[in-house]
Design a protein around this motif. Structure first.
Motif, PDB file in Angstrom:
ATOM      1  N   LEU A   1     -39.427 -47.733  63.009  1.00  0.00           N
ATOM      2  CA  LEU A   1     -39.344 -46.364  64.458  1.00  0.00           C
ATOM      3  C   LEU A   1     -38.732 -47.737  65.341  1.00  0.00           C
ATOM      4  O   LEU A   1     -37.467 -47.086  66.156  1.00  0.00           O
ATOM      5  CB  LEU A   1     -40.552 -46.061  64.781  1.00  0.00           C
ATOM      6  CG  LEU A   1     -40.388 -45.545  66.001  1.00  0.00           C
ATOM      7  CD1 LEU A   1     -39.612 -44.459  65.802  1.00  0.00           C
ATOM      8  CD2 LEU A   1     -41.869 -45.545  66.798  1.00  0.00           C
ATOM      9  N   VAL A   2     -38.473 -48.674  65.096  1.00  0.00           N
ATOM     10  CA  VAL A   2     -38.092 -49.887  66.258  1.00  0.00           C
ATOM     11  C   VAL A   2     -36.183 -49.691  66.324  1.00  0.00           C
ATOM     12  O   VAL A   2     -35.908 -49.350  67.093  1.00  0.00           O
ATOM     13  CB  VAL A   2     -38.272 -51.760  66.369  1.00  0.00           C
ATOM     14  CG1 VAL A   2     -37.434 -52.163  66.997  1.00  0.00           C
ATOM     15  CG2 VAL A   2     -39.968 -51.445  67.140  1.00  0.00           C
ATOM     16  N   SER A   3     -36.298 -49.997  64.476  1.00  0.00           N
ATOM     17  CA  SER A   3     -34.758 -49.574  64.040  1.00  0.00           C
ATOM     18  C   SER A   3     -33.859 -48.342  64.816  1.00  0.00           C
ATOM     19  O   SER A   3     -33.220 -48.352  65.349  1.00  0.00           O
ATOM     20  CB  SER A   3     -34.786 -49.776  63.162  1.00  0.00           C
ATOM     21  OG  SER A   3     -33.113 -50.084  62.577  1.00  0.00           O
ATOM     22  N   GLN A   4     -34.436 -47.403  64.425  1.00  0.00           N
ATOM     23  CA  GLN A   4     -34.195 -46.244  65.549  1.00  0.00           C
ATOM     24  C   GLN A   4     -33.899 -46.078  66.627  1.00  0.00           C
ATOM     25  O   GLN A   4     -32.872 -45.607  67.147  1.00  0.00           O
ATOM     26  CB  GLN A   4     -35.158 -45.132  65.147  1.00  0.00           C
ATOM     27  CG  GLN A   4     -34.996 -44.594  63.438  1.00  0.00           C
ATOM     28  CD  GLN A   4     -36.389 -43.285  62.724  1.00  0.00           C
ATOM     29  OE1 GLN A   4     -36.270 -43.451  63.934  1.00  0.00           O
ATOM     30  NE2 GLN A   4     -36.952 -43.820  62.150  1.00  0.00           N
ATOM     31  N   LEU A   5     -34.528 -46.948  67.604  1.00  0.00           N
ATOM     32  CA  LEU A   5     -35.381 -47.113  68.671  1.00  0.00           C
ATOM     33  C   LEU A   5     -34.011 -47.871  69.222  1.00  0.00           C
ATOM     34  O   LEU A   5     -32.628 -47.519  70.460  1.00  0.00           O
ATOM     35  CB  LEU A   5     -36.109 -46.633  69.320  1.00  0.00           C
ATOM     36  CG  LEU A   5     -37.671 -45.698  69.546  1.00  0.00           C
ATOM     37  CD1 LEU A   5     -38.876 -46.290  68.934  1.00  0.00           C
ATOM     38  CD2 LEU A   5     -37.095 -44.751  70.048  1.00  0.00           C
ATOM     39  N   ALA A   6     -33.536 -48.285  68.642  1.00  0.00           N
ATOM     40  CA  ALA A   6     -32.253 -49.749  69.552  1.00  0.00           C
ATOM     41  C   ALA A   6     -31.397 -49.069  69.270  1.00  0.00           C
ATOM     42  O   ALA A   6     -30.204 -49.298  69.915  1.00  0.00           O
ATOM     43  CB  ALA A   6     -32.702 -51.544  68.153  1.00  0.00           C
ATOM     44  N   ASP A   7     -31.369 -48.430  67.778  1.00  0.00           N
ATOM     45  CA  ASP A   7     -29.797 -47.739  67.694  1.00  0.00           C
ATOM     46  C   ASP A   7     -29.830 -46.142  68.783  1.00  0.00           C
ATOM     47  O   ASP A   7     -28.367 -46.462  69.638  1.00  0.00           O
ATOM     48  CB  ASP A   7     -29.781 -46.640  66.660  1.00  0.00           C
ATOM     49  CG  ASP A   7     -29.761 -47.546  64.976  1.00  0.00           C
ATOM     50  OD1 ASP A   7     -29.442 -48.369  65.152  1.00  0.00           O
ATOM     51  OD2 ASP A   7     -29.633 -46.910  64.048  1.00  0.00           O
ATOM     52  N   GLY A   8     -31.013 -46.011  69.706  1.00  0.00           N
ATOM     53  CA  GLY A   8     -30.662 -45.529  70.297  1.00  0.00           C
ATOM     54  C   GLY A   8     -30.683 -46.182  72.142  1.00  0.00           C
ATOM     55  O   GLY A   8     -29.678 -44.988  72.655  1.00  0.00           O
ATOM     56  N   VAL A   9     -30.467 -46.594  72.289  1.00  0.00           N
ATOM     57  CA  VAL A   9     -30.771 -48.352  73.348  1.00  0.00           C
ATOM     58  C   VAL A   9     -28.808 -48.472  72.994  1.00  0.00           C
ATOM     59  O   VAL A   9     -28.328 -48.285  73.927  1.00  0.00           O
ATOM     60  CB  VAL A   9     -31.474 -49.674  73.124  1.00  0.00           C
ATOM     61  CG1 VAL A   9     -31.496 -49.580  74.139  1.00  0.00           C
ATOM     62  CG2 VAL A   9     -33.129 -48.587  73.210  1.00  0.00           C
ATOM     63  N   ARG A  10     -28.622 -49.180  71.939  1.00  0.00           N
ATOM     64  CA  ARG A  10     -27.003 -49.078  71.916  1.00  0.00           C
ATOM     65  C   ARG A  10     -26.452 -48.423  71.955  1.00  0.00           C
ATOM     66  O   ARG A  10     -25.341 -48.401  72.167  1.00  0.00           O
ATOM     67  CB  ARG A  10     -26.944 -49.976  70.698  1.00  0.00           C
ATOM     68  CG  ARG A  10     -27.710 -51.314  70.265  1.00  0.00           C
ATOM     69  CD  ARG A  10     -28.489 -52.156  68.626  1.00  0.00           C
ATOM     70  NE  ARG A  10     -28.831 -53.144  68.773  1.00  0.00           N
ATOM     71  CZ  ARG A  10     -30.104 -53.705  68.900  1.00  0.00           C
ATOM     72  NH1 ARG A  10     -30.966 -52.616  69.860  1.00  0.00           N
ATOM     73  NH2 ARG A  10     -30.753 -54.553  68.992  1.00  0.00           N
ATOM     74  N   ALA A  11     -26.891 -47.247  72.232  1.00  0.00           N
ATOM     75  CA  ALA A  11     -25.547 -45.885  72.047  1.00  0.00           C
ATOM     76  C   ALA A  11     -25.643 -45.325  73.279  1.00  0.00           C
ATOM     77  O   ALA A  11     -24.908 -44.735  74.004  1.00  0.00           O
ATOM     78  CB  ALA A  11     -26.202 -44.717  71.183  1.00  0.00           C
ATOM     79  N   GLY A  12     -26.903 -45.922  74.411  1.00  0.00           N
ATOM     80  CA  GLY A  12     -26.611 -45.592  75.772  1.00  0.00           C
ATOM     81  C   GLY A  12     -25.430 -45.702  76.537  1.00  0.00           C
ATOM     82  O   GLY A  12     -25.096 -46.043  77.492  1.00  0.00           O
ATOM     83  N   ARG A  13     -24.923 -46.948  76.426  1.00  0.00           N
ATOM     84  CA  ARG A  13     -24.244 -48.098  76.753  1.00  0.00           C
ATOM     85  C   ARG A  13     -22.633 -48.106  76.249  1.00  0.00           C
ATOM     86  O   ARG A  13     -23.169 -48.689  75.529  1.00  0.00           O
ATOM     87  CB  ARG A  13     -24.974 -48.562  77.822  1.00  0.00           C
ATOM     88  CG  ARG A  13     -23.808 -49.717  78.724  1.00  0.00           C
ATOM     89  CD  ARG A  13     -24.667 -51.020  79.378  1.00  0.00           C
ATOM     90  NE  ARG A  13     -25.096 -50.172  80.295  1.00  0.00           N
ATOM     91  CZ  ARG A  13     -25.962 -51.134  80.941  1.00  0.00           C
ATOM     92  NH1 ARG A  13     -25.691 -52.345  80.802  1.00  0.00           N
ATOM     93  NH2 ARG A  13     -27.436 -50.505  81.236  1.00  0.00           N
TER      94      ARG A  13
END
Length: 280
Positions: A263-275
């Motif tokens: 789940l951390v990996s999925q969320l990290a991808d989201g954070v990195r996609a945000g900016r």
């Protein structure tokens, strides 16, 4: 105070043009050994900063998921001393990832504030978030923390107005933690527009990074928050991943660590996609 691991990590992320992903897990949940395995797996999965909850029997700001995680940890024998041992165990293999302890003052007071701060510094703790110590009590723990090179991180909330904000920021270091909702952790989704506006208002008063937590559970939410903040905190979703991986008796299974790190990996991808990444 000297430059901390937290300062260095946010500076590096700023140069990369992206927000930080801050993960919250409860110390000792579901048991000490599995808890350490989870911690060790977080950086490789994408965590930039790790918040570790200090279990407490009366966690007034925590929602049901984090409360349950704390109770599981206490039932498994977790204490504040064991939480510092957990940090030492993590530090034996990772000297770079910032570690922030988050919780309440009662266990620290019982431990002995001065002794706790000395032990925390020795263990490798970089910052503290103590949700029930207001700025008026800075002499109690905040200023002694700063003297030892430990960042003291304050919470700002939707009800922190222009008159109150300077008091909140006065001795804050490391970063400012913006609570995206009124109420307890993990119970409602944040209003992205309101959060972005609040972050902008806080940043007009400080050069510190502003990270946003409480209520962020999905990669899409993480991406939306990251577009307007310096960091995103996810906690309740991760402790729920722990709970969902346990067997019928509440014990860890072979899938517990992977449930969290995946789940951390999925969320990290989201954070990195945000900016978008900074221009080369």
């Amino acid at each position: 105070m000297t430059t901390s691991r937290i300062d260095r990590r946010f500076a590096a992320l700023h140069s990369e043009g992206r927000a930080a992903f801050v993960t919250f897990v409860m110390a000792g949940d579901p048991d000490p050994d599995t808890s350490l395995e989870i911690l060790k797996a977080l950086p490789a999965a994408g965590a930039d900063v790790i918040e570790i909850g200090m279990p407490f029997s009366d966690p007034m700001a925590d929602g049901p998921a984090v409360q349950a995680a704390g109770l599981r940890a206490l039932k498994a024998g977790q204490t504040l001393r064991r939480t510092l041992e957990l940090v030492r165990g993590f530090r034996s293999g990772d000297d770079d990832t910032p570690i922030v302890l988050m919780g309440y003052y009662n266990p620290i007071y019982s431990y002995g504030s001065e002794t706790f701060l000395d032990d925390a510094r020795e263990a490798g703790v970089d910052g503290l978030i103590i949700v029930d110590l207001p700025p008026e009590a800075d002499d109690e723990l905040c200023l002694p923390s700063i003297e030892r090179g430990i960042n003291f991180i304050r919470l700002a909330t939707p009800t922190t107005d222009e008159r109150r904000l300077p008091f909140v920021l006065a001795n804050t270091s490391g970063f400012v933690y913006y609570v995206s909702i009124t109420g307890i952790t993990g119970t409602r989704a944040p209003d992205i527009g309101a959060v972005t506006s609040a972050v902008g208002r806080i940043k007009r008063h400080t050069e510190l990074p502003v990270v946003v937590g409480f209520g962020v559970k999905t990669p899409d939410q993480a991406a939306a928050i990251a577009a307007g903040a310096d960091g995103v905190v996810v906690g309740s979703a991760l402790v729920e991943a722990v709970r969902g991986s346990l067997d019928a008796d509440g014990h860890a299974t072979g899938g517990t660590v992977e449930a969290v790190s995946g789940l951390v990996s999925q969320l990290a991808d989201g954070v990195r996609a945000g900016r978008p990444k900074a221009a080369e």
